[in-house]
Design a protein around this motif. Structure first.
Motif, short mmCIF file in Angstrom:
data_model
loop_
_atom_site.label_atom_id
_atom_site.label_comp_id
_atom_site.label_asym_id
_atom_site.label_seq_id
_atom_site.Cartn_x
_atom_site.Cartn_y
_atom_site.Cartn_z
N TYR A 192 37.95 11.84 21.01
CA TYR A 192 37.23 11.75 22.28
C TYR A 192 36.82 13.12 22.85
O TYR A 192 36.19 13.16 23.90
CB TYR A 192 38.08 11.03 23.33
CG TYR A 192 38.37 9.56 23.06
CD1 TYR A 192 37.66 8.82 22.13
CD2 TYR A 192 39.36 8.89 23.79
CE1 TYR A 192 37.93 7.49 21.91
CE2 TYR A 192 39.62 7.55 23.59
CZ TYR A 192 38.93 6.85 22.65
OH TYR A 192 39.19 5.52 22.45
N MET A 217 49.57 13.23 24.62
CA MET A 217 49.47 13.53 23.18
C MET A 217 50.15 14.88 22.89
O MET A 217 50.87 15.02 21.90
CB MET A 217 48.00 13.58 22.76
CG MET A 217 47.29 12.25 22.91
SD MET A 217 45.54 12.37 22.45
CE MET A 217 45.07 10.64 22.59
N ASN A 251 50.22 5.91 24.97
CA ASN A 251 49.56 6.43 26.18
C ASN A 251 50.49 6.24 27.39
O ASN A 251 50.25 5.43 28.28
CB ASN A 251 48.25 5.67 26.44
CG ASN A 251 47.23 5.85 25.35
OD1 ASN A 251 47.57 5.85 24.18
ND2 ASN A 251 45.97 5.99 25.72
N HIS A 287 41.60 15.07 19.30
CA HIS A 287 41.34 13.63 19.33
C HIS A 287 39.84 13.36 19.22
O HIS A 287 39.03 14.20 19.60
CB HIS A 287 41.92 13.00 20.61
CG HIS A 287 41.90 11.51 20.58
ND1 HIS A 287 40.84 10.77 21.07
CD2 HIS A 287 42.77 10.61 20.06
CE1 HIS A 287 41.08 9.48 20.87
NE2 HIS A 287 42.25 9.34 20.26
N GLU A 323 41.73 -1.67 23.95
CA GLU A 323 41.98 -1.41 25.37
C GLU A 323 40.92 -2.09 26.25
O GLU A 323 41.04 -2.09 27.47
CB GLU A 323 41.99 0.09 25.66
CG GLU A 323 43.24 0.78 25.17
CD GLU A 323 43.18 2.29 25.36
OE1 GLU A 323 42.43 2.76 26.23
OE2 GLU A 323 43.88 3.00 24.63
N HIS A 331 37.37 -1.20 21.07
CA HIS A 331 38.76 -0.76 21.06
C HIS A 331 39.60 -1.81 21.79
O HIS A 331 39.13 -2.40 22.78
CB HIS A 331 38.86 0.60 21.78
CG HIS A 331 40.14 1.32 21.55
ND1 HIS A 331 41.31 1.00 22.22
CD2 HIS A 331 40.46 2.34 20.71
CE1 HIS A 331 42.28 1.81 21.80
NE2 HIS A 331 41.79 2.63 20.88
N SER A 381 41.54 0.50 16.42
CA SER A 381 41.78 1.85 16.96
C SER A 381 40.55 2.71 16.65
O SER A 381 39.66 2.28 15.89
CB SER A 381 43.00 2.46 16.28
OG SER A 381 42.65 2.80 14.94
N THR A 382 40.52 3.90 17.17
CA THR A 382 39.35 4.76 16.92
C THR A 382 39.16 4.99 15.42
O THR A 382 38.03 4.92 14.92
CB THR A 382 39.49 6.10 17.68
OG1 THR A 382 40.79 6.61 17.49
CG2 THR A 382 39.21 5.92 19.15
N SER A 431 47.37 1.94 18.93
CA SER A 431 46.52 0.77 18.65
C SER A 431 46.40 0.53 17.14
O SER A 431 46.02 -0.55 16.72
CB SER A 431 45.14 0.93 19.30
OG SER A 431 44.60 2.20 19.02
N ASP A 441 43.02 9.74 15.42
CA ASP A 441 43.48 8.87 16.50
C ASP A 441 44.91 9.24 16.86
O ASP A 441 45.50 10.16 16.27
CB ASP A 441 43.32 7.38 16.12
CG ASP A 441 44.28 6.93 15.01
OD1 ASP A 441 45.05 7.75 14.47
OD2 ASP A 441 44.24 5.72 14.66
N SER A 442 45.47 8.53 17.82
CA SER A 442 46.80 8.91 18.32
C SER A 442 47.86 8.88 17.23
O SER A 442 48.73 9.76 17.20
CB SER A 442 47.23 7.95 19.43
OG SER A 442 46.25 7.84 20.39
N HIS A 479 37.84 2.00 29.29
CA HIS A 479 37.66 0.75 28.54
C HIS A 479 37.49 -0.48 29.42
O HIS A 479 37.22 -1.56 28.91
CB HIS A 479 38.82 0.57 27.56
CG HIS A 479 38.76 1.58 26.44
ND1 HIS A 479 39.32 2.82 26.53
CD2 HIS A 479 38.16 1.52 25.23
CE1 HIS A 479 39.07 3.50 25.42
NE2 HIS A 479 38.37 2.73 24.61
N TYR A 525 53.18 1.63 24.49
CA TYR A 525 51.98 2.24 23.89
C TYR A 525 52.13 3.75 24.09
O TYR A 525 52.60 4.21 25.14
CB TYR A 525 50.78 1.67 24.65
CG TYR A 525 49.42 1.99 24.12
CD1 TYR A 525 49.16 2.07 22.76
CD2 TYR A 525 48.34 2.16 25.00
CE1 TYR A 525 47.88 2.33 22.30
CE2 TYR A 525 47.06 2.41 24.54
CZ TYR A 525 46.83 2.51 23.19
OH TYR A 525 45.58 2.76 22.73
P1 13P Z 1 43.44 5.70 19.59
O1 13P Z 1 44.88 5.67 19.30
O2 13P Z 1 42.68 4.56 19.02
O3 13P Z 1 42.85 7.01 19.20
O4 13P Z 1 43.24 5.57 21.17
C1 13P Z 1 43.64 6.56 22.04
C2 13P Z 1 43.14 6.36 23.39
O5 13P Z 1 43.41 7.08 24.29
C3 13P Z 1 42.26 5.24 23.60
O6 13P Z 1 41.75 5.30 24.87
#
Ligand code: 13P
Ligand code: SF4
Length: 329
Positions: free
Chosen positions: A43, A81, A131, A41, A217, A215, A231-232, A146, A57-58, A192, A129
């Motif tokens: 991050y 994930m 997450n 990811h 969030e 973002h 989204s990212t 997202s 991204d996710s 966030h 979502y």
């Molecule tokens: P994304 O789907 O934009 O990558 O976001 C994942 C996430 O954990 C945001 O905090």
């Protein structure tokens, strides 16, 4: 693999890494030898991003997980994930370097409490979502990220009553975009929710040429003043395609690595936090992934993501529904 008990106690392999080892080349060798795909990811740390086979991204990561032909998936991200990758590949080994890599949003929706909440709205469909835990996914009609949330929400008729969980900020934002009144679960992401509106406004007035990007969030006051929300992947693409040169970025700091790599001449400023000393722009869960843990994970093929067959079978339905709706994204 007698060393494995340490996983149970700590969530990762607590073994010494041989001194002087070139971790990047050891990782590359093990990856090739074992036919492993590394999904990372945005991050995670820059060095981990750079040795991942796919960084995204996710949604992108779920799409990659769905189509991989590797024998083993190593997920450099957080637990939900890796769980999603396992649910999509039940016969494959899915590894995560540290089982403690949770997510504050996923933790904000315990399955029992969410089930009780859902029972109060028997005529509602549930959009979750991504997450969230696999247990929450089993209680959902469809999953979203997202990137595709608007499309997923709009896949339901206007008069279908909807619950959105677990992120109230994303839910609120999507309610605004779609004109729906989804019932929202009261969850949020710790990264966030820690930005300072006041300091962002100060930075914007100091650098009037800067675009503020966020973002979804993030909390509503931030989204109201944002020049772009996404989204990212969408944030990254925005910075690549924009003619602007300076960006204030309200999402986890890891994404700055890809932004700087893609646009070396542009300036990226992390959005300031309420507490300037906390390093809160880092997701502490994402940052549990390290080169050392990745090396040990590849070598010993542990820790593995294990889920009950019945949970995977139920959770797969809303995930596949999301992937079907998102085919062209
Ligand atoms: P994304 O789907 O934009 O990558 O976001 C994942 C996430 O954990 C945001 O905090
Ligand atoms: Fe979860 Fe927030 Fe970390 Fe994303 S940044 S993984 S939502 S805790």
């Amino acid at each position: 693999m007698d060393e494995q008990p340490s996983i149970k106690a700590l969530g990762y392999l607590d073994l010494p890494v041989e001194e002087g080892l070139d971790l990047a080349s050891e990782i590359a060798n093990l990856k090739k030898e074992k036919n492993v795909v590394i999904l990372g990811h945005f991050y995670i740390t820059p060095e981990l991003q750079d040795i991942s086979d796919f960084v995204g991204d996710s949604l992108g990561l779920s799409q990659e997980a769905e189509k991989t032909s590797a024998d083993i998936i190593v997920f450099l991200g957080v637990h939900f994930m890796a769980e999603t990758a396992k649910i999509l590949n039940p016969s494959k080994k899915v590894l995560i370097p540290d089982l403690n890599a949770s997510c504050s949003l996923a933790e904000s929706a315990p399955a029992d409490a969410f089930k009780a909440f859902k029972d109060k709205y028997p005529d509602h469909k549930v959009i979750s979502y991504i997450n969230c835990t696999a247990d929450i996914k089993t209680l959902s009609d469809v999953i979203c990220t997202s990137s595709n949330a608007v499309k997923i929400v709009e896949s339901f008729d206007k008069d279908t009553k909807l619950i959105f969980a677990p992120d109230k900020n994303l839910g609120n934002y999507i309610n605004g975009l779609t004109g729906r009144e989804m019932v929202l679960w009261d969850g949020a992401c710790m990264v966030h929710e820690q930005y300072s509106l006041e300091k962002i406004l100060d930075l914007k007035s100091k650098y009037p040429d800067a675009k503020f990007i966020a973002h979804p969030e993030c909390e509503k006051p931030l989204l109201i003043i944002a020049d772009f929300i996404g989204s990212t992947t969408a944030l990254l693409n925005y910075t690549i395609n924009s003619k602007d040169n300076r960006f204030i970025v309200a999402t986890e700091s890891g994404i700055l690595h890809q932004m700087k790599k893609s646009s070396p001449g542009k300036i990226f400023m992390p959005a300031p936090s309420v507490d300037a000393t906390c390093g809160c722009n880092d997701c502490s869960y994402m940052k549990l992934n390290t080169m050392e843990k990745l090396y040990l994970t590849l070598k010993y093929e542990q820790p593995e993501v294990i889920l009950k067959e019945e949970i995977m079978d139920k959770a797969r339905i809303p995930i596949l529904r999301m992937l079907e709706i998102s085919k062209n994204l």
